[in-house]
Design an enzyme around this catalytic site. Structure first.
Site, PDB file in Angstrom:
ATOM      1  N   GLN A 100      45.340   0.425  25.625  1.00 52.96           N
ATOM      2  CA  GLN A 100      45.286   1.321  26.781  1.00 52.96           C
ATOM      3  C   GLN A 100      46.421   2.338  26.684  1.00 52.96           C
ATOM      4  O   GLN A 100      46.505   3.249  27.482  1.00 52.96           O
ATOM      5  CB  GLN A 100      45.465   0.516  28.075  1.00 52.96           C
ATOM      6  N   HIS A 118      42.443   5.005  26.603  1.00 50.94           N
ATOM      7  CA  HIS A 118      42.909   5.948  27.630  1.00 50.94           C
ATOM      8  C   HIS A 118      43.469   7.233  27.032  1.00 50.94           C
ATOM      9  O   HIS A 118      44.227   7.935  27.695  1.00 50.94           O
ATOM     10  CB  HIS A 118      43.950   5.271  28.534  1.00 50.94           C
TER      11      HIS A 118
HETATM   12  C1  BJW Z   1      55.401  -7.114  29.176  1.00 53.09           C
HETATM   13  C2  BJW Z   1      56.680  -6.800  28.795  1.00 53.09           C
HETATM   14  C3  BJW Z   1      57.041  -7.183  27.509  1.00 53.09           C
HETATM   15  C4  BJW Z   1      56.444  -6.062  30.758  1.00 53.09           C
HETATM   16  N1  BJW Z   1      56.154  -7.834  26.735  1.00 53.09           N
HETATM   17  N2  BJW Z   1      54.545  -7.757  28.394  1.00 53.09           N
HETATM   18  C5  BJW Z   1      37.595  -1.277  42.104  1.00 53.09           C
HETATM   19  C6  BJW Z   1      37.202  -2.265  41.217  1.00 53.09           C
HETATM   20  C7  BJW Z   1      37.071  -1.975  39.862  1.00 53.09           C
HETATM   21  C8  BJW Z   1      37.331  -0.708  39.384  1.00 53.09           C
HETATM   22  C9  BJW Z   1      37.719   0.266  40.263  1.00 53.09           C
HETATM   23  C10 BJW Z   1      37.828  -0.012  41.605  1.00 53.09           C
HETATM   24  N3  BJW Z   1      38.232   1.134  42.227  1.00 53.09           N
HETATM   25  C11 BJW Z   1      38.384   2.098  41.291  1.00 53.09           C
HETATM   26  C12 BJW Z   1      38.070   1.593  40.089  1.00 53.09           C
HETATM   27  C13 BJW Z   1      38.102   2.269  38.812  1.00 53.09           C
HETATM   28  C14 BJW Z   1      39.497   2.515  38.288  1.00 53.09           C
HETATM   29  C15 BJW Z   1      40.350   1.249  38.431  1.00 53.09           C
HETATM   30  O1  BJW Z   1      40.345   0.363  37.626  1.00 53.09           O
HETATM   31  N4  BJW Z   1      41.176   1.184  39.466  1.00 53.09           N
HETATM   32  C16 BJW Z   1      41.989  -0.012  39.705  1.00 53.09           C
HETATM   33  C17 BJW Z   1      43.392   0.407  40.065  1.00 53.09           C
HETATM   34  C18 BJW Z   1      41.305  -0.884  40.716  1.00 53.09           C
HETATM   35  N5  BJW Z   1      39.312   2.837  36.890  1.00 53.09           N
HETATM   36  C19 BJW Z   1      39.035   4.067  36.488  1.00 53.09           C
HETATM   37  O2  BJW Z   1      38.972   5.010  37.267  1.00 53.09           O
HETATM   38  C20 BJW Z   1      38.742   4.239  35.012  1.00 53.09           C
HETATM   39  N6  BJW Z   1      37.536   4.941  34.829  1.00 53.09           N
HETATM   40  C21 BJW Z   1      36.351   4.442  35.226  1.00 53.09           C
HETATM   41  O3  BJW Z   1      36.256   3.343  35.748  1.00 53.09           O
HETATM   42  O4  BJW Z   1      35.295   5.266  34.979  1.00 53.09           O
HETATM   43  C22 BJW Z   1      34.036   4.929  35.567  1.00 53.09           C
HETATM   44  C23 BJW Z   1      34.014   5.537  36.939  1.00 53.09           C
HETATM   45  C24 BJW Z   1      34.043   6.907  37.067  1.00 53.09           C
HETATM   46  C25 BJW Z   1      33.987   7.473  38.338  1.00 53.09           C
HETATM   47  C26 BJW Z   1      33.962   6.661  39.468  1.00 53.09           C
HETATM   48  C27 BJW Z   1      33.975   5.273  39.320  1.00 53.09           C
HETATM   49  C28 BJW Z   1      33.985   4.712  38.039  1.00 53.09           C
HETATM   50  C29 BJW Z   1      39.832   5.070  34.364  1.00 53.09           C
HETATM   51  C30 BJW Z   1      41.136   4.363  34.339  1.00 53.09           C
HETATM   52  C31 BJW Z   1      42.187   5.266  33.740  1.00 53.09           C
HETATM   53  C32 BJW Z   1      43.568   4.647  33.770  1.00 53.09           C
HETATM   54  N7  BJW Z   1      44.535   5.632  33.433  1.00 53.09           N
HETATM   55  C33 BJW Z   1      45.923   5.262  33.357  1.00 53.09           C
HETATM   56  C34 BJW Z   1      46.765   6.552  33.164  1.00 53.09           C
HETATM   57  C35 BJW Z   1      46.639   7.070  31.734  1.00 53.09           C
HETATM   58  C36 BJW Z   1      47.430   8.299  31.520  1.00 53.09           C
HETATM   59  C37 BJW Z   1      48.885   8.117  31.799  1.00 53.09           C
HETATM   60  O5  BJW Z   1      49.568   7.282  31.184  1.00 53.09           O
HETATM   61  O6  BJW Z   1      49.400   8.840  32.636  1.00 53.09           O
HETATM   62  O7  BJW Z   1      46.132   4.337  32.280  1.00 53.09           O
HETATM   63  S1  BJW Z   1      46.505   4.347  34.783  1.00 53.09           S
HETATM   64  C38 BJW Z   1      47.606   3.301  33.870  1.00 53.09           C
HETATM   65  O8  BJW Z   1      47.186   1.928  33.999  1.00 53.09           O
HETATM   66  C39 BJW Z   1      47.414   3.675  32.390  1.00 53.09           C
HETATM   67  C40 BJW Z   1      47.391   2.318  31.735  1.00 53.09           C
HETATM   68  O9  BJW Z   1      46.757   2.374  30.475  1.00 53.09           O
HETATM   69  C41 BJW Z   1      46.667   1.467  32.738  1.00 53.09           C
HETATM   70  C42 BJW Z   1      46.898  -0.001  32.587  1.00 53.09           C
HETATM   71  O10 BJW Z   1      48.230  -0.342  32.814  1.00 53.09           O
HETATM   72  P1  BJW Z   1      48.922  -1.482  31.948  1.00 53.09           P
HETATM   73  O11 BJW Z   1      48.999  -1.045  30.543  1.00 53.09           O
HETATM   74  O12 BJW Z   1      48.283  -2.769  32.207  1.00 53.09           O
HETATM   75  O13 BJW Z   1      50.422  -1.429  32.510  1.00 53.09           O
HETATM   76  P2  BJW Z   1      51.040  -2.190  33.795  1.00 53.09           P
HETATM   77  O14 BJW Z   1      52.316  -1.529  34.118  1.00 53.09           O
HETATM   78  O15 BJW Z   1      50.061  -2.303  34.885  1.00 53.09           O
HETATM   79  O16 BJW Z   1      51.344  -3.649  33.287  1.00 53.09           O
HETATM   80  C43 BJW Z   1      52.365  -3.907  32.337  1.00 53.09           C
HETATM   81  C44 BJW Z   1      52.344  -5.392  32.004  1.00 53.09           C
HETATM   82  O17 BJW Z   1      53.259  -5.613  30.952  1.00 53.09           O
HETATM   83  C45 BJW Z   1      52.758  -6.305  33.171  1.00 53.09           C
HETATM   84  O18 BJW Z   1      51.840  -7.366  33.285  1.00 53.09           O
HETATM   85  C46 BJW Z   1      54.125  -6.822  32.722  1.00 53.09           C
HETATM   86  O19 BJW Z   1      54.389  -8.151  33.181  1.00 53.09           O
HETATM   87  C47 BJW Z   1      53.996  -6.785  31.243  1.00 53.09           C
HETATM   88  N8  BJW Z   1      55.250  -6.661  30.505  1.00 53.09           N
HETATM   89  N9  BJW Z   1      57.309  -6.154  29.855  1.00 53.09           N
HETATM   90  C48 BJW Z   1      54.918  -8.103  27.250  1.00 53.09           C
HETATM   91  N10 BJW Z   1      58.303  -6.923  27.021  1.00 53.09           N
END
Ligand code: BJW
Ligand code: ZN
Length: 246
Positions: A100, A118
């Site tokens: 991601q 992403h």
């Molecule tokens: C360690 C550590 C160490 C710390 N070692 N570990 C309701 C239900 C389901 C879905 C949805 C919903 N409402 C809306 C949605 C859809 C939405 C969504 O999922 N929202 C949720 C918030 C609920 N998704 C979307 O919109 C996606 N598109 C989509 O669904 O299209 C279809 C659609 C279209 C139109 C309408 C409806 C549907 C697109 C998602 C795009 C996400 N984009 C981002 C930004 C990217 C650009 C940028 O960087 O600016 O992507 S958001 C951000 O979160 C980024 C990341 O890739 C993503 C995930 O985050 P990640 O990597 O998990 O990071 P963290 O910080 O959350 O977690 C870090 C972890 O590391 C923690 O667990 C720590 O403990 C751990 N950690 N140190 C190992 N040393």
């Protein structure tokens, strides 16, 4: 770390191993995560920045935020977790690295086959004619305009409400459903559809483990949580595997 004999034997026998990585994998390189204390969303709400409407209402603000992150990401180096994952490519008959992350650190660590769900912050494109713009001066804090059509230039990353790159998502879902072992590493598994991949793998019969210092919402669904930092756990896991595969 004491790895379970189940995990080691599943990995030793696996033909297809897939991993999903998230921001936590780059944390030890100095890239802030999103949802940890001190992470990106503590200062800015996602809807303020990571969506198309926000970009259209204040393009300079959103652009300058990405320029700031681009600077951080260019200055950091891959950590032992990235290198361990790059090494895994040559350990298993099929190894799928699905990320991601947009920071390019897997490629910089030497991984050859990376599926980016992403996007990638190093690329940019025009919202009007879709032409890609490669060379961007990171110091330029005002949004760029397309030389071809005058449209706004945006980073090639996936914002909330946007579709993930179709080919990447279809590939990721297919390989998750056909993996012998699936690892979910450094992701909170809060953002869909990426968060579904470990669950798809589990429901399709894969042995599934997380690597994370903290449990996540999908921990109860998976087989194991290897609690710790990915740089440390992955480096140890690779050296253990190399021993087990001799
Ligand atoms: C360690 C550590 C160490 C710390 N070692 N570990 C309701 C239900 C389901 C879905 C949805 C919903 N409402 C809306 C949605 C859809 C939405 C969504 O999922 N929202 C949720 C918030 C609920 N998704 C979307 O919109 C996606 N598109 C989509 O669904 O299209 C279809 C659609 C279209 C139109 C309408 C409806 C549907 C697109 C998602 C795009 C996400 N984009 C981002 C930004 C990217 C650009 C940028 O960087 O600016 O992507 S958001 C951000 O979160 C980024 C990341 O890739 C993503 C995930 O985050 P990640 O990597 O998990 O990071 P963290 O910080 O959350 O977690 C870090 C972890 O590391 C923690 O667990 C720590 O403990 C751990 N950690 N140190 C190992 N040393
Ligand atoms: Zn254009």
């Amino acid at each position: 770390m004491n790895f379970s004999s189940e995990l080691i034997s599943r990995l030793r026998d696996a033909k297809v191993v897939s991993v999903l990585t998230g921001a936590g994998v780059s944390a030890e390189s100095g890239v802030p995560t999103f949802r940890d204390p001190g992470g990106i969303w503590e200062k800015f709400r996602p809807e303020q920045l990571a969506n198309f409407e926000a970009f259209m209402s204040d393009p300079d603000f959103v652009w300058s935020w990405y320029q700031h992150r681009r600077e951080i990401m260019r200055d950091v180096k891959p950590n032992p977790g990235h290198f361990a994952l790059a090494e895994m490519e040559s350990i298993f008959p099929e190894f799928n690295l699905i990320t991601q992350n947009i920071d390019n650190l897997h490629f910089r660590a030497g991984s050859k086959r990376v599926t980016e769900l992403h996007g990638n912050i190093e690329r940019n494109y025009c919202i009007k004619c879709r032409i890609f713009v490669d060379e961007v001066d990171v110091k330029e804090k005002k949004v760029l305009k397309c030389a071809e059509c005058g449209g706004l230039i945006r980073p090639d990353v996936v914002w909330f409400g946007e579709m993930l790159p179709r080919k990447a998502l279809v590939f990721a879902e297919d390989r998750a459903a056909n993996s012998d072992v699936f690892l979910s590493i450094g992701t909170s598994a809060e953002v869909y559809p990426a968060a579904m991949l470990p669950v798809i793998a589990k429901r399709s019969g894969a042995y599934t483990a997380e690597i994370n210092p903290h449990p996540t919402s999908i921990t109860p669904e998976l087989d194991e949580l290897l609690m710790g930092k990915s740089g440390e756990v992955l480096a140890e896991l690779v050296s253990r595997l190399k021993g087990a595969l001799k």
